[in-house]
Scaffold this active site. Structure first.
Site, PDB file in Angstrom:
ATOM      1  N   LYS A 265     -86.986  76.214  50.862  1.00  0.00           N
ATOM      2  CA  LYS A 265     -85.739  75.449  51.001  1.00  0.00           C
ATOM      3  C   LYS A 265     -84.885  75.587  49.742  1.00  0.00           C
ATOM      4  O   LYS A 265     -83.668  75.736  49.824  1.00  0.00           O
ATOM      5  CB  LYS A 265     -86.036  73.970  51.268  1.00  0.00           C
ATOM      6  CG  LYS A 265     -86.475  73.694  52.691  1.00  0.00           C
ATOM      7  CD  LYS A 265     -85.287  73.348  53.582  1.00  0.00           C
ATOM      8  CE  LYS A 265     -85.586  73.492  55.057  1.00  0.00           C
ATOM      9  NZ  LYS A 265     -86.553  72.530  55.538  1.00  0.00           N
TER      10      LYS A 265
ATOM     11  N   LYS B  45     -91.704  83.169  62.155  1.00  0.00           N
ATOM     12  CA  LYS B  45     -91.913  82.212  63.244  1.00  0.00           C
ATOM     13  C   LYS B  45     -90.626  81.868  63.982  1.00  0.00           C
ATOM     14  O   LYS B  45     -89.528  82.069  63.457  1.00  0.00           O
ATOM     15  CB  LYS B  45     -92.545  80.938  62.690  1.00  0.00           C
ATOM     16  CG  LYS B  45     -91.655  80.210  61.718  1.00  0.00           C
ATOM     17  CD  LYS B  45     -92.105  78.764  61.508  1.00  0.00           C
ATOM     18  CE  LYS B  45     -91.057  78.009  60.735  1.00  0.00           C
ATOM     19  NZ  LYS B  45     -91.141  76.595  60.775  1.00  0.00           N
TER      20      LYS B  45
ATOM     21  N   LYS C 138     -85.625  76.686  64.295  1.00  0.00           N
ATOM     22  CA  LYS C 138     -84.254  76.277  64.594  1.00  0.00           C
ATOM     23  C   LYS C 138     -83.270  76.888  63.607  1.00  0.00           C
ATOM     24  O   LYS C 138     -82.137  77.147  63.931  1.00  0.00           O
ATOM     25  CB  LYS C 138     -84.146  74.753  64.490  1.00  0.00           C
ATOM     26  CG  LYS C 138     -84.873  74.038  65.598  1.00  0.00           C
ATOM     27  CD  LYS C 138     -84.932  72.546  65.348  1.00  0.00           C
ATOM     28  CE  LYS C 138     -86.346  72.137  64.995  1.00  0.00           C
ATOM     29  NZ  LYS C 138     -86.589  70.700  65.082  1.00  0.00           N
TER      30      LYS C 138
HETATM   31  P1  TYM Z   1     -90.471  70.428  62.651  1.00  0.00           P
HETATM   32  O1  TYM Z   1     -89.440  69.513  63.183  1.00  0.00           O
HETATM   33  O2  TYM Z   1     -90.054  71.617  61.875  1.00  0.00           O
HETATM   34  O3  TYM Z   1     -91.376  70.956  63.838  1.00  0.00           O
HETATM   35  C1  TYM Z   1     -91.968  70.059  64.759  1.00  0.00           C
HETATM   36  C2  TYM Z   1     -93.320  70.563  65.201  1.00  0.00           C
HETATM   37  O4  TYM Z   1     -93.208  71.853  65.806  1.00  0.00           O
HETATM   38  C3  TYM Z   1     -94.103  72.752  65.165  1.00  0.00           C
HETATM   39  N1  TYM Z   1     -93.501  74.094  65.124  1.00  0.00           N
HETATM   40  C4  TYM Z   1     -94.138  75.217  65.476  1.00  0.00           C
HETATM   41  N2  TYM Z   1     -95.383  75.429  65.931  1.00  0.00           N
HETATM   42  C5  TYM Z   1     -95.730  76.691  66.226  1.00  0.00           C
HETATM   43  N3  TYM Z   1     -94.896  77.760  66.095  1.00  0.00           N
HETATM   44  C6  TYM Z   1     -93.637  77.587  65.648  1.00  0.00           C
HETATM   45  N4  TYM Z   1     -92.804  78.631  65.552  1.00  0.00           N
HETATM   46  C7  TYM Z   1     -93.198  76.273  65.299  1.00  0.00           C
HETATM   47  N5  TYM Z   1     -92.042  75.745  64.833  1.00  0.00           N
HETATM   48  C8  TYM Z   1     -92.243  74.424  64.723  1.00  0.00           C
HETATM   49  C9  TYM Z   1     -94.304  72.199  63.769  1.00  0.00           C
HETATM   50  O5  TYM Z   1     -95.505  72.659  63.196  1.00  0.00           O
HETATM   51  C10 TYM Z   1     -94.315  70.720  64.033  1.00  0.00           C
HETATM   52  O6  TYM Z   1     -95.592  70.295  64.446  1.00  0.00           O
HETATM   53  N6  TYM Z   1     -92.337  68.016  58.706  1.00  0.00           N
HETATM   54  C11 TYM Z   1     -92.326  68.050  60.154  1.00  0.00           C
HETATM   55  C12 TYM Z   1     -91.912  66.735  60.789  1.00  0.00           C
HETATM   56  C13 TYM Z   1     -92.732  65.594  60.350  1.00  0.00           C
HETATM   57  C14 TYM Z   1     -94.075  65.314  60.694  1.00  0.00           C
HETATM   58  C15 TYM Z   1     -94.411  64.112  60.034  1.00  0.00           C
HETATM   59  C16 TYM Z   1     -95.014  65.988  61.482  1.00  0.00           C
HETATM   60  C17 TYM Z   1     -92.303  64.586  59.521  1.00  0.00           C
HETATM   61  N7  TYM Z   1     -93.335  63.701  59.349  1.00  0.00           N
HETATM   62  C18 TYM Z   1     -95.696  63.547  60.155  1.00  0.00           C
HETATM   63  C19 TYM Z   1     -96.296  65.425  61.591  1.00  0.00           C
HETATM   64  C20 TYM Z   1     -96.620  64.215  60.939  1.00  0.00           C
HETATM   65  C21 TYM Z   1     -91.340  69.125  60.588  1.00  0.00           C
HETATM   66  O7  TYM Z   1     -90.411  69.431  59.908  1.00  0.00           O
HETATM   67  O8  TYM Z   1     -91.562  69.600  61.830  1.00  0.00           O
END
Ligand code: TYM
Length: 335
Positions: free
Chosen positions: A114, A197, A200
């Site tokens: 980031k 991967k 978004k």
């Molecule tokens: P975020 O919003 O980027 O993604 C949400 C969830 O989707 C999964 N994910 C993927 N899994 C497999 N392949 C991919 N290409 C892929 N892209 C996204 C992510 O692993 C995630 O599970 N930091 C987290 C949000 C968060 C969170 C938490 C998650 C905040 N607090 C507490 C678990 C527990 C995030 O940015 O996810």
């Protein structure tokens, strides 16, 4: 009666859900709600690191909730809530930050990425992202956290912070949570741009969203990066081609995957055919979601009810934890 394991996970409201979010996270959420005490939330505090406009934030939060419901999350079985409805999280975040060290936070891969991508906005929220995420998880004293592979390091930090707090205050307040997937390993769904991967923010055309219409979806898949084809029998697949096969694996029938694998291994493969098939299988897979998204999105009363119900339930659990944490730390009991 034996207590059910506590499950928690969340998604940032930065747009529509894509197939990576679905296969890495939401698919597991839907299954886990049948047998566990589940909390699934929308991480709107986290999204502030990129300074969204209030209107966009609101629209994105609503969309994630609608898509949670469309994917099969049931507000009667899971607690579905908005992170900012539980301000107790920020208190726990502060407690955890007192024992989170600069050196370890600066080493986190997502922070470094980031910081590279937005050098003009390396804010403290970005640096302490892992302690906010740990607060989300520990606020309900969760045991299991269904996430994709990209969150593995954040989960490791949560485990470190939980152990550190327990050790420091000679308590067992926090269970040590584990990242979870129903398969053997955490999942990484690739994007369509040939490397890395699905995400978004990985650029236009890289991600397939659950609510992409068939025309958009076909266009994205047909434009996916490939190459000029194998030159030797049974040749190892380069990353871009392996990515297409990984996507085929999650949405297509096993005999389809086998057919294209044979074609590849015999050097007969036509990537155009593979992409056409992949697009049609993705359309068939996402169609039921699209229909439910439209239906649920039209029902504002239901959406409001789900949010209110979730906030109330999540707060009870969160307040119990902060009350205990305050006492353990040595603050005056205020509740
Ligand atoms: P975020 O919003 O980027 O993604 C949400 C969830 O989707 C999964 N994910 C993927 N899994 C497999 N392949 C991919 N290409 C892929 N892209 C996204 C992510 O692993 C995630 O599970 N930091 C987290 C949000 C968060 C969170 C938490 C998650 C905040 N607090 C507490 C678990 C527990 C995030 O940015 O996810």
């Amino acid at each position: 009666m034996e207590k059910k394991p506590i499950v928690l996970s969340g998604i940032r409201p930065t747009g529509n859900l894509h197939l990576g979010n679905y296969f890495g996270a939401v698919k597991n959420f839907v299954k886990m709600q049948e047998t566990n005490e589940c909390y699934f939330f929308i991480a709107d505090y986290h999204s502030l690191t990129t300074h969204p406009k209030p209107k966009d934030l609101q629209a994105n939060v609503r969309q994630v909730l609608v898509e949670y419901l469309a994917a099969g999350l049931d507000p009667e079985k899971s607690t579905l809530y908005l992170q900012s409805d539980i301000p107790e999280t920020t208190e726990l975040y502060l407690f955890l930050n007192m024992n989170a060290y600069m050196g370890e936070l600066q080493k986190v891969t997502t922070f470094k990425e980031k910081a590279r991508k937005q050098p003009e906005n390396i804010n403290a929220g970005l640096l302490t992202y892992p302690s906010l995420m740990a607060a989300d998880i520990l606020i309900h004293r969760s045991h299991m956290v269904p996430v994709g592979k990209d969150q593995e390091q954040h989960l490791e930090m949560t485990r470190t912070f939980a152990k550190r707090f327990n050790r420091m205050y000679k308590t067992d307040l926090f269970p040590i949570p584990k990242a979870f997937n129903f398969g053997e390993q955490l999942v990484k769904i690739p994007g369509l741009d040939g490397s890395g991967k699905m995400g978004k923010s990985e650029g236009e055309g890289n991600a397939i969203f659950l609510n992409d219409d068939p025309k958009t979806l076909r266009k994205k898949v047909m434009r996916a990066v490939s190459d000029s084809g194998p030159t030797e029998m049974n040749q190892e697949k380069p990353e871009a081609i392996q990515n297409l096969f990984t996507l085929l694996d999650v949405v297509s029938k096993p005999d389809v995957v086998e057919y294209f694998n044979d074609q590849y291994n015999n050097c007969n493969i036509r990537y155009g055919d593979l992409k056409k098939q992949l697009a049609e299988d993705m359309i068939a897979f996402t169609e039921p979601f699209r229909e439910r998204i439209i239906e649920i999105s039209a029902d504002q009363d239901y959406i409001t009810k789900v949010m209110d119900m979730g906030a109330e339930k999540a707060r009870i659990s969160a307040q119990a934890t902060t009350r205990l944490a305050r006492e353990i730390i040595g603050f005056r009991k205020i509740y």
